[in-house]
Each structure stands twice: as C-alpha cells, then as structure tokens.
Design an enzyme around this catalytic site. Sequence first.
Site, PDB file in Angstrom:
ATOM      1  CE  LYS A 121      56.675  56.708 -52.002  1.00  0.00           C
ATOM      2  NZ  LYS A 121      55.799  55.563 -52.267  1.00  0.00           N
ATOM      3  CB  THR A 122      53.404  60.837 -47.317  1.00  0.00           C
ATOM      4  OG1 THR A 122      53.560  60.917 -48.732  1.00  0.00           O
ATOM      5  CG2 THR A 122      53.000  62.199 -46.778  1.00  0.00           C
ATOM      6  CD  GLU A 165      56.539  60.911 -50.098  1.00  0.00           C
ATOM      7  OE1 GLU A 165      55.716  60.379 -50.866  1.00  0.00           O
ATOM      8  OE2 GLU A 165      56.219  61.754 -49.240  1.00  0.00           O
TER       9      GLU A 165
END
Length: 462
Positions: A121-122, A165
């Site tokens: 995600k990051t 995110e």
Amino acid sequence: MAAGLPTAMDRPHFIGIGGAGMSGIAKILAQRGAKVAGSDAKESATAEALRALGATVHIGHAAEHLADDATCVVVSSAIRADNPELARAAELGIPVVHRSDALASLMEGLRPLAVAGTHGKTTTTSMLAVSLSELGLVPSYAIGGDLDAPGSNALHGDGEIFVAEADESDRSFHKYAPEVAIVLNVELDHHANYASMDEIYESFETFAGRIVPGGTLVISADHAGARELTSRVSGGPRVVTYGEAEDADVRIVSIVPHGLKSEVTVLLDGEELTFTVSVPGRHYAGNAVAALAAGVALGVPAAELAAALGAYTGVKRRLQLKGEAAGVQVIDSYAHHPTEMTADLEAMRAGAAGRILVVFQPHLFSRTQELGREMGQALSLADASIVLDIYPAREDPIPGVTSELIVDAARAAGAEVKPVHDKADAPAVVAGMAGPGDLVLTMGAGDVTDLGPRILDRLQSK
C-alpha cells in the site's frame, strides 16, 4: 479545486500525533489552516516537522495537554481506553474522532483514490503521489511512510485528486468512498482483528462496495486472494484487472531487471507501453502497474503517467539504502509479513553481487504465533540471518510465543540463522559476519530501523 476545513476539525487534538497515519492527517489539517495540537510518546523528526507547520506537539500523554477549546480529539485504534487525554476529553464532552473518519472528511469534495491490500500500500500510494505531482496535477495525499524527509507522508494540494493509503488492519478503510480503489492482494494478516480468510474477504467486499457509482476497482489478476475477491464483487463497480496473467486487462508483458531498476512493458488497450521503475523486483513493478491502471481510470493519459512513474525512487523503510561502509551496503526494509519478506529478499537477490545478510525483528506476538513458520522459511532466501526478539508494539506477550519459533523454522528450512536477544549486540554481530560486496538488510516494522546507522559505524571501525 481546494477543499476547506471539515466541520469541527478547526482545532483538533491528536493523541499519538507522531504516528505515520496520524501525522499525515495532522499535517494536511495544519496546511488547511487548522489550529493543530497533539501529543506523542517520544520526540521525533516528525514532531519537529509538524511544529514547523505551526502545530503544538507535547511529548508524553497527560490530561493537561488537551486544551479546553479543542473541537475534537483524533485517535487511532492503537490508543488505549485508559489514556489520560482520552479520559479528559470525556470529562469535557469533546467529541472523539477515529483517524479514518478524520481522513474521510479530508477527501470530501475531491476525487479520492484509495490504495488497499495486505502488502504494498505505502509503495503504491507513494508512486501515485510522486507521479501525479510530476505531471503538475498537485494532488493531496496521505501515505503510511515518508517519501524523502520527516513529515513528507502527506500534503494538501490544490488539485482535485486525493490519494490515500487505505488500512484494512482495523476495518477503518470502510469509511472511505473512493472514485477509484486499488486492491493489490488479499491475505490473512492482523490476526487480532480477523479470525479467518472469510472475514478478510467480507471486509474487502465492504471496501469495494464503498466505491462511488461509476467508479473503478483496480485489482490484481495474479494474486489468488484478489481473484477470489474479484469473483465476489461481480455486478458491483467497474473492474480493471492488472498483472502477468493472460486474462489481465492491463497485462504485464515483461519485467527486465537492470540492477536496482526494472524496465516494464505492459499491454494496455491493445498497445504496448514500456517504462522504467526505479526500485527493484517484480513486486514493485507490479505496484507501478497498479498505479498506472488507477491513474488511467481517473483520466490521466497512460503514456504521460508511465513516464512520470519513473520519477519515483522509493520511500523510507521500503528497501531504503542507509549507506555503505567497508564495502558493505546497508538497506532498510519494513517487511514484516512472510510475503513481503520474500518479495524484498528476491528483489535484493536480483541486484546483489555478494551475500545477503538479514537482521530480522518480528513484529507482534499474534503475527509471530500465526506466521512464524512462514517467516522462518522466508529467511532461508538470505545467506545468513540474525533474529531479534519480538517487537510488541500495541500487544501484550502471548505465553510460549517468542522469536525462537522463527529461528527453529528457519533452521528447519536449511537457513543459517542466529538468535540475538539484546538488540544492542546486533551491530557487532553483523559486522563480524559481513565482508566487502555483501548486503545487509535490516527488516521489520519495529525499531530495527534504528540499527542501520549503528551497523555502518561498526563496519567503518573494523
């Protein structure tokens, strides 16, 4: 198109303001003109970055840190019920707002793009933030890690896109209503909140169901869990799949490694498009293709976005080079789930000339209890590893659950591994193992990241 301050968020107080998710929201609110205050357990560069924006940051938690005129108190799921500032908020009748609700309010009036999945995600959110900024679209963004400096995890932009995110760990991503959502993968993790894969699927189905009418779900065609989710959300939002699978809508034709970069070719709308990803490994190439597909779903021209993706050079703690000493490179990795560990080790193997040595710190007792064997198997991809004690974060110990579970599993998989119970001993142990041409990877979601500079100092003094 800029958004103003959400209702009741003009004087927020954040408990745990230095955290990755909390600090990003605080930063955006400060940039929008809010009078931001908060507290954190310890001093940090992030706290200083927030002060530079005009925020008041207290160190330590105490009832007197909460101002009487605060309009709300923002908390994450990590804040315990007995926190003195939370108790003071109840006494004063100040509303308590979860971090996810605060973030959702920041997206109102904009075009949200939410990035979800068990891993990646990051990185994917960062790729989008950097590439969209490179194109002059001036997005707002909130990321779970810093791009290039403390406090660089979030920005209030004047454009209409908001990239966020979306965290599944506590189901807080159910609060968002994105125009475009990415699901990178679906696996069982966060065992304190999810008891089974069925619960995970239900949670991601709820997230997909929050996509606004006419919106798009961008989802992996390669990951088994993602494919299962795709079958469950049929009849919902428009679905665009990506990956190396033959039936992917945005198909990866090839990934050619060039040292710590990759050249990626995709087939999109019947035409091949080739671009560079400036971080190593198939895992990160896949993240870049997900970002490409999502940007195109928002109307960004594919060729322009593909070229701009090459401007992304990494995010802190995601295969971040900390330095080199005595011919040894030290790289920091946030990987803490076996899938992430495997992806980062494979990426490093593709670009390493010498041996790969890992300093691994398990994160959470519950995760180690459930996935310790798989963590040990992942470490067999390194040439040698040391394993530290479990970083507890928000959890209390579980009887019988120690890092020895990982050590035993690694040895059973044929790995060379050594337990080190005092973290302060790790730099000397690693320096004694490493030689010119080797690569040292500090790995884990806890404070193992602090060891990078100490390892470099020890190597320099050899």
